[in-house]
Design a protein around this motif. Structure first.
Motif, mmCIF file in Angstrom:
data_model
loop_
_atom_site.group_PDB
_atom_site.id
_atom_site.type_symbol
_atom_site.label_atom_id
_atom_site.label_comp_id
_atom_site.label_asym_id
_atom_site.label_seq_id
_atom_site.Cartn_x
_atom_site.Cartn_y
_atom_site.Cartn_z
ATOM 1 N N UNK A 11 0.850 -1.200 -0.021
ATOM 2 C CA UNK A 11 -0.060 -0.145 0.108
ATOM 3 C C UNK A 11 0.836 1.447 -0.078
ATOM 4 N N UNK A 12 2.189 1.286 0.817
ATOM 5 C CA UNK A 12 3.032 2.263 0.834
ATOM 6 C C UNK A 12 3.468 2.607 -0.530
ATOM 7 N N UNK A 13 4.112 1.428 -1.082
ATOM 8 C CA UNK A 13 4.685 1.585 -2.247
ATOM 9 C C UNK A 13 3.649 2.305 -3.443
ATOM 10 N N UNK A 14 2.744 2.019 -3.535
ATOM 11 C CA UNK A 14 1.491 2.477 -4.619
ATOM 12 C C UNK A 14 0.600 3.714 -3.925
ATOM 13 N N UNK A 15 0.950 4.103 -2.650
ATOM 14 C CA UNK A 15 0.293 5.104 -1.904
ATOM 15 C C UNK A 15 -1.280 5.005 -2.016
ATOM 16 N N UNK A 16 -1.870 3.751 -1.531
ATOM 17 C CA UNK A 16 -3.266 3.227 -1.468
ATOM 18 C C UNK A 16 -3.612 3.527 -0.107
ATOM 19 N N UNK A 17 -4.640 4.457 0.249
ATOM 20 C CA UNK A 17 -4.905 4.596 1.511
ATOM 21 C C UNK A 17 -5.750 3.174 2.115
ATOM 22 N N UNK A 18 -5.444 2.907 3.251
ATOM 23 C CA UNK A 18 -6.022 1.675 3.875
ATOM 24 C C UNK A 18 -7.144 2.046 4.800
ATOM 25 N N UNK A 19 -8.294 1.604 4.823
ATOM 26 C CA UNK A 19 -9.180 1.688 6.035
ATOM 27 C C UNK A 19 -9.660 0.405 6.516
ATOM 28 N N UNK A 20 -8.936 0.330 7.850
ATOM 29 C CA UNK A 20 -9.335 -0.990 8.619
ATOM 30 C C UNK A 20 -10.514 -0.683 9.285
ATOM 31 N N UNK A 21 -11.594 -1.573 9.238
ATOM 32 C CA UNK A 21 -12.612 -1.332 10.157
ATOM 33 C C UNK A 21 -13.475 -2.634 10.345
ATOM 34 N N UNK A 22 -14.395 -2.587 11.170
ATOM 35 C CA UNK A 22 -15.196 -3.733 11.411
ATOM 36 C C UNK A 22 -16.432 -4.096 10.670
ATOM 37 N N UNK A 23 -16.419 -5.323 10.044
ATOM 38 C CA UNK A 23 -17.450 -5.577 9.293
ATOM 39 C C UNK A 23 -18.892 -5.822 10.188
ATOM 40 N N UNK A 24 -18.882 -5.823 11.294
ATOM 41 C CA UNK A 24 -20.007 -5.743 12.320
ATOM 42 C C UNK A 24 -20.513 -4.646 12.916
ATOM 43 N N UNK A 25 -20.064 -3.510 12.437
ATOM 44 C CA UNK A 25 -20.415 -2.247 13.093
ATOM 45 C C UNK A 25 -20.324 -1.166 11.640
ATOM 46 N N UNK A 26 -20.927 -0.096 11.993
ATOM 47 C CA UNK A 26 -20.780 1.043 10.790
ATOM 48 C C UNK A 26 -19.741 1.842 11.184
ATOM 49 N N UNK A 27 -18.834 1.868 12.228
ATOM 50 C CA UNK A 27 -17.980 2.735 12.830
ATOM 51 C C UNK A 27 -16.819 3.089 11.707
ATOM 52 N N UNK A 28 -16.477 4.061 11.906
ATOM 53 C CA UNK A 28 -15.092 4.403 11.153
ATOM 54 C C UNK A 28 -14.135 3.718 11.806
ATOM 55 N N UNK A 29 -13.086 3.257 11.084
ATOM 56 C CA UNK A 29 -12.088 2.386 11.900
ATOM 57 C C UNK A 29 -10.588 3.124 11.809
ATOM 58 N N UNK A 30 -9.519 2.625 11.582
ATOM 59 C CA UNK A 30 -8.276 3.246 11.372
ATOM 60 C C UNK A 30 -7.902 3.473 9.834
ATOM 61 N N UNK A 31 -7.674 4.738 9.661
ATOM 62 C CA UNK A 31 -6.944 5.029 8.362
ATOM 63 C C UNK A 31 -5.426 4.883 8.200
#
Lengths: 422, 422
Positions: free
Chosen positions: B220-240
């Motif tokens: 992801x760093x090499x291609x500069x793709x933002x990752x959003x890690x989040x729960x599939x069980x809630x609608x909350x924002x996770x970690x970018x």
């Protein structure tokens, strides 16, 4: 020693032990100097479990995705089988239907093979490998999507590969010893058939024998590939299916066997005006609903009313659909009512000898009559007579006919007819 | 609205209910106007069950066949997910790694992606479909064989597809709410991190954080793709996870988090002659056995004997292999003995702020000392300090350090340092 194609069904590879047993048998053939191509089905109940999962997520699973799902089953069994063979010190490579060059049309869930281009299989064989191929699956010619060939499709894969690779024989390994003169679960004295012609095997398959599917036999006949149906649990010779008898002692029997089928239902269309075009309208309505019918009989018209009844049989599973289609067309066709009967059974006597031996039909009916079995419908082909009876009478009828034609295992010999015609 | 890649792990699609829940979430993204590509892992424990089957048929399964076997797992989940989406009235098509154009090298079981040619995915998207792609798998460039990317490979598939398709974001759905300042199972007051840089995430991943794998973050760093890690069980924002902080309020923290790892062991080579080339000989022997080592420390030589000890850490799973390799080279290297210790733990403090804030290292050691934790080995990078302690001390050490750096969820704010250097 030439090339053999071996096909193992799900019950032969139901668990790790089964896979290891099959691997030993395959290595045996390789050691005997054959090039070996193996077609394998999914392990045990895998396919049913996958279907169950699909039904849980979607009541009407899409064809393309359904095929993608089901093909996972063979992918598992073929990889495990290749591993087990390598563990015995022999080289093996597994191939999906697509990798093996099984090209089909795009009709998902029941695709038909239109070409086989086994380049990768040839290469693998030439490099000394045993080639393991996933049965039941292919890739569509136009869209390159994964397809499946429908239930029993692995047998067809095996025969198609055998044809494309010009194999000596296609061995179908199963959990029974071969094709029997009747279903051994019903007729205790049923005998294993040593050899049977493609034609008789086709009629048996069409009449309810489950050992080989009609489509597979048809394919083998078209390309003249001898099939050897045998048990994966024993070393015994099974049943050869081919154009010409194999071995010295084997002669074509007059009667090959007695098949039965209790998977059909009967619909009677009551009070149909006895005029041209009525039967056509009825069967057009049924055909438009994509229902395959089997036997048809039209009763003699009662002169006083000018009305007649038409009965036909069809798979029970399609009964509801057929009734719905006919009800919709009721006014247009102009019949009185419909009767649905799913308590029927069909008994069929099959044998090429029928063509040249008079008396077979009479003996068949006498056997049924002696057993007290009432006949509801009759249908015949050149080498088959079928009757519909009550479902409850089927086992007794099959046993009686099997015995009357000298097919019982303790009979000295089969009944012999002279002359021609029946 | 652009293209999003969503990845769902095995725990999110563990059963039919999970698949239906995930399908709803995917359809939501589609309804919001996104083009959606979904990467999915095998259901729940499927992969482990397949591995178990493989071990039953062969103690050393061949790589090619093992990969063929394992990829069946994603084939099942992706097909079911596509069906579930279609059942919600949206178009979806599933693709194997090969069909999706995931091209890898030929190293079976841990292949690396060398190219992604997602032509069929593009077409499917352009036709209005949601594209479902099997994670964890690809096809080798030279032999056209099915390969797998190793554990956690589905995250890499997702990031690689996001890069090839120029996605806005790669969403990694999992069973936790995001990346935390410490493992919430150990530190009750651990906080979800809103944003973290690729660099800090890489250090956390290398130090024992299990949420994202190192290889995936690297890609992801090499291609500069933002990752959003989040729960599939809630609608909350996770970690970018990205190069630049997202949102107005988010600033880069001095310390991102505290990671720990109890999966390593320590080997001490005792009585090594203190002369040039000895360390090289030891690590050559270990490297030749294809073992990755982590931390290394050489004790000060005792002047009286001219002998020294060298310790290093490595995955416990490779302990046996390393000991064997060193024993074999014992005479050549000339050491006295080996000590193996698998009761160790590693605690790492990670944060880019370390570079410019003096005192972090001192505070870290004071926190450990106050908690009565003894330090056995130390290793540092520009943005990380790691220590090895007794395994029994790890939980207490992590909790103490987390609190000392103001990371606890009830802290008013994180510790702030002035000046530069540490």
């Amino acid at each position: 020693m030439g090339l053999v194609v071996q096909k193992y069904g799900g019950s032969s590879v139901a668990d790790a032990e089964g896979i290891k047993r099959v691997a030993k048998r395959i290595v045996e053939a390789k050691k005997n100097g054959h090039q070996v191509v193996v077609v394998v089905s999914a392990m045990g109940d895998t396919t049913d479990e996958l279907i169950d999962l699909a039904e849980q997520v979607s009541p009407m699973p899409a064809g393309r995705e359904f095929d993608m799902l089901l093909t996972a089953g063979e992918r598992i069994s073929m990889a495990l089988l290749a591993m087990a063979i390598k563990n015995l010190g022999h080289e093996a490579q597994s191939f999906t239907g697509s990798q093996a060059g099984v090209i089909t049309d795009s009709v998902h869930n029941k695709a038909r093979i239109i070409d086989v281009t086994p380049g990768r299989i040839r290469t693998a064989l030439d490099e000394g490998n045993i080639a393991i191929v996933a049965g039941f699956q292919g890739v569509s010619q136009d869209k390159k999507d994964i397809t499946t060939l429908g239930r029993g499709g692995s047998d067809t894969t095996a025969v198609a590969l055998a044809a494309a690779l010009d194999a000596e024989v296609c061995e179908i390994y199963t959990d029974v010893d071969g094709v029997f003169t009747a279903d051994p679960r019903v007729v205790k004295k049923a005998k294993k058939i040593d050899w049977i012609s493609f034609e008789d095997m086709l009629e048996l398959a069409a009449s309810g024998s489950k050992v080989l599917l009609h489509r597979c036999v048809e394919y083998a006949r078209r390309y003249n590939i001898p099939i050897h149906v045998r048990s994966s649990f024993s070393g015994l010779q099974g049943t050869w299916v081919s154009n010409e008898p194999t071995g010295d002692k084997v002669e074509q029997a007059i009667i090959s066997g007695v098949a039965h089928d209790t998977s059909e239902a009967k619909i009677t269309v009551v009070g149909v005006p006895d005029k041209p075009g009525e039967a056509a309208a009825i069967f057009r309505a049924v055909a438009d609903a994509e229902i395959n019918i089997d036997m048809i009989v039209q009763n003699v018209s009662a002169a006083s009313t000018g009305l007649t009844d038409i009965s036909f049989t069809l798979p029970k599973a399609e009964g509801r659909k057929a009734i719905d289609a006919l009800e919709k067309a009721k006014t247009a066709i102009g019949f009185d009512s419909l009767r649905y009967d799913d308590q029927i059974g069909k008994i069929s006597l099959v044998g090429a000898g029928m063509k040249t031996n008079p008396g077979v039909t009479a003996d068949f009916f006498r056997a049924l009559s002696d057993a007290g079995v009432n006949i509801e419908l009759i249908s015949t082909s050149e080498i088959r007579i079928s009757v519909v009876t009550r479902a409850d009478d089927v086992n007794e009828a099959v046993t009686a006919v099997h015995s009357a034609f000298g097919l019982d295992s303790d009979s000295d010999e089969a009944v012999v007819y002279g002359g021609t015609g029946r």
